[in-house]
Design an enzyme around this catalytic site. Sequence first.
Site, PDB file in Angstrom:
ATOM      1  N   ASP A   1      10.290  -6.831  -8.789  1.00 24.37           N
ATOM      2  CA  ASP A   1      10.597  -7.377  -7.464  1.00 24.37           C
ATOM      3  C   ASP A   1      11.988  -6.908  -7.042  1.00 24.37           C
ATOM      4  O   ASP A   1      12.927  -6.893  -7.839  1.00 24.37           O
ATOM      5  CB  ASP A   1      10.529  -8.909  -7.496  1.00 24.37           C
ATOM      6  CG  ASP A   1      10.461  -9.512  -6.110  1.00 24.37           C
ATOM      7  OD1 ASP A   1       9.411 -10.066  -5.752  1.00 24.37           O
ATOM      8  OD2 ASP A   1      11.468  -9.410  -5.356  1.00 24.37           O
TER       9      ASP A   1
ATOM     10  N   HIS B   1      -0.343  -8.436   1.142  1.00 26.73           N
ATOM     11  CA  HIS B   1      -1.143  -7.645   0.189  1.00 26.73           C
ATOM     12  C   HIS B   1      -1.052  -8.457  -1.093  1.00 26.73           C
ATOM     13  O   HIS B   1       0.069  -8.697  -1.606  1.00 26.73           O
ATOM     14  CB  HIS B   1      -0.538  -6.237   0.031  1.00 26.73           C
ATOM     15  CG  HIS B   1      -1.256  -5.346  -0.931  1.00 26.73           C
ATOM     16  ND1 HIS B   1      -1.655  -4.052  -0.610  1.00 26.73           N
ATOM     17  CD2 HIS B   1      -1.641  -5.536  -2.223  1.00 26.73           C
ATOM     18  CE1 HIS B   1      -2.249  -3.495  -1.646  1.00 26.73           C
ATOM     19  NE2 HIS B   1      -2.246  -4.379  -2.645  1.00 26.73           N
TER      20      HIS B   1
ATOM     21  N   HIS C   1      -0.427 -10.282  -4.321  1.00 30.09           N
ATOM     22  CA  HIS C   1       0.470  -9.958  -5.432  1.00 30.09           C
ATOM     23  C   HIS C   1       0.674 -11.189  -6.285  1.00 30.09           C
ATOM     24  O   HIS C   1       0.824 -12.301  -5.774  1.00 30.09           O
ATOM     25  CB  HIS C   1       1.805  -9.414  -4.934  1.00 30.09           C
ATOM     26  CG  HIS C   1       2.460 -10.251  -3.869  1.00 30.09           C
ATOM     27  ND1 HIS C   1       2.061 -10.205  -2.546  1.00 30.09           N
ATOM     28  CD2 HIS C   1       3.462 -11.155  -3.932  1.00 30.09           C
ATOM     29  CE1 HIS C   1       2.804 -11.053  -1.843  1.00 30.09           C
ATOM     30  NE2 HIS C   1       3.650 -11.648  -2.664  1.00 30.09           N
TER      31      HIS C   1
ATOM     32  N   THR D   1       5.247 -13.481   2.363  1.00 33.88           N
ATOM     33  CA  THR D   1       5.900 -12.566   3.302  1.00 33.88           C
ATOM     34  C   THR D   1       5.260 -11.187   3.318  1.00 33.88           C
ATOM     35  O   THR D   1       5.402 -10.456   4.298  1.00 33.88           O
ATOM     36  CB  THR D   1       7.395 -12.405   2.971  1.00 33.88           C
ATOM     37  OG1 THR D   1       7.527 -11.923   1.628  1.00 33.88           O
ATOM     38  CG2 THR D   1       8.138 -13.724   3.121  1.00 33.88           C
TER      39      THR D   1
ATOM     40  N   CYS E   1       0.844  -1.205   0.000  1.00 28.64           N
ATOM     41  CA  CYS E   1       0.000   0.000   0.000  1.00 28.64           C
ATOM     42  C   CYS E   1       0.876   1.251   0.000  1.00 28.64           C
ATOM     43  O   CYS E   1       0.567   2.243  -0.665  1.00 28.64           O
ATOM     44  CB  CYS E   1      -0.933   0.018   1.200  1.00 28.64           C
ATOM     45  SG  CYS E   1      -2.355  -1.073   1.053  1.00 28.64           S
TER      46      CYS E   1
HETATM   47  P1  AMP Z   1       5.834 -13.320  -1.215  1.00 26.14           P
HETATM   48  O1  AMP Z   1       6.948 -14.093  -0.589  1.00 26.14           O
HETATM   49  O2  AMP Z   1       5.038 -14.095  -2.216  1.00 26.14           O
HETATM   50  O3  AMP Z   1       4.971 -12.629  -0.184  1.00 26.14           O
HETATM   51  O4  AMP Z   1       6.539 -12.205  -2.108  1.00 26.14           O
HETATM   52  C1  AMP Z   1       6.891 -10.952  -1.635  1.00 26.14           C
HETATM   53  C2  AMP Z   1       7.856 -10.395  -2.639  1.00 26.14           C
HETATM   54  O5  AMP Z   1       7.984  -8.998  -2.427  1.00 26.14           O
HETATM   55  C3  AMP Z   1       9.270 -10.985  -2.551  1.00 26.14           C
HETATM   56  O6  AMP Z   1       9.615 -11.592  -3.800  1.00 26.14           O
HETATM   57  C4  AMP Z   1      10.149  -9.777  -2.237  1.00 26.14           C
HETATM   58  O7  AMP Z   1      11.402  -9.821  -2.865  1.00 26.14           O
HETATM   59  C5  AMP Z   1       9.291  -8.634  -2.742  1.00 26.14           C
HETATM   60  N1  AMP Z   1       9.527  -7.343  -2.108  1.00 26.14           N
HETATM   61  C6  AMP Z   1       9.664  -7.082  -0.789  1.00 26.14           C
HETATM   62  N2  AMP Z   1       9.847  -5.772  -0.578  1.00 26.14           N
HETATM   63  C7  AMP Z   1       9.808  -5.178  -1.809  1.00 26.14           C
HETATM   64  C8  AMP Z   1       9.950  -3.839  -2.261  1.00 26.14           C
HETATM   65  N3  AMP Z   1      10.143  -2.815  -1.406  1.00 26.14           N
HETATM   66  N4  AMP Z   1       9.879  -3.601  -3.602  1.00 26.14           N
HETATM   67  C9  AMP Z   1       9.689  -4.621  -4.455  1.00 26.14           C
HETATM   68  N5  AMP Z   1       9.544  -5.910  -4.088  1.00 26.14           N
HETATM   69  C10 AMP Z   1       9.615  -6.187  -2.781  1.00 26.14           C
HETATM   70 ZN    ZN Z   2      -1.769  -3.299   1.301  1.00 23.95          ZN
END
Ligand code: AMP
Ligand code: ZN
Length: 114
Positions: free
Chosen positions: A30, A98, A100, A95, A7
Amino acid sequence: MSDCLFCRIVQRQIPASIVYEDEHVLAFNDINPQAPTHVLVIPKRHVASLDELGAADDAIVGELVRRAAAIARERGITAGGYRTVFNTNRDAGQTVFHVHLHLIGGRTMSWPPG
Ligand code: AMP
Ligand code: ZN
């Protein structure tokens, strides 16, 4: 949600490498890419996980999936193939809570995933 990382990216409170934006959807690279193309496609509206989606969200899910396909086409990885993933909760390694859609491509991948 002010304490949600994605967000905050939507609200431009945290920088991101944005590759697409419209009224409902944002896509950005990412920060820890697992392949030459690793884009996250998200709804601008906060929804914590796939498990929280309702019937009213059917349209946004379609937009996420079709946008991932369009970005893959733009990047020229459609013929070679790519993977689209929603991780949900602990066992899948979610992790960021939200919703994605990961668009991952540009290299050969193995199956099953780890
Ligand atoms: P998930 O493990 O499916 O929740 O994926 C979360 C993803 O968000 C991971 O691949 C992270 O590398 C990515 N991520 C975390 N922080 C950021 C950020 N600030 N900008 C872009 N990607 C991010
Ligand atoms: Zn959110």
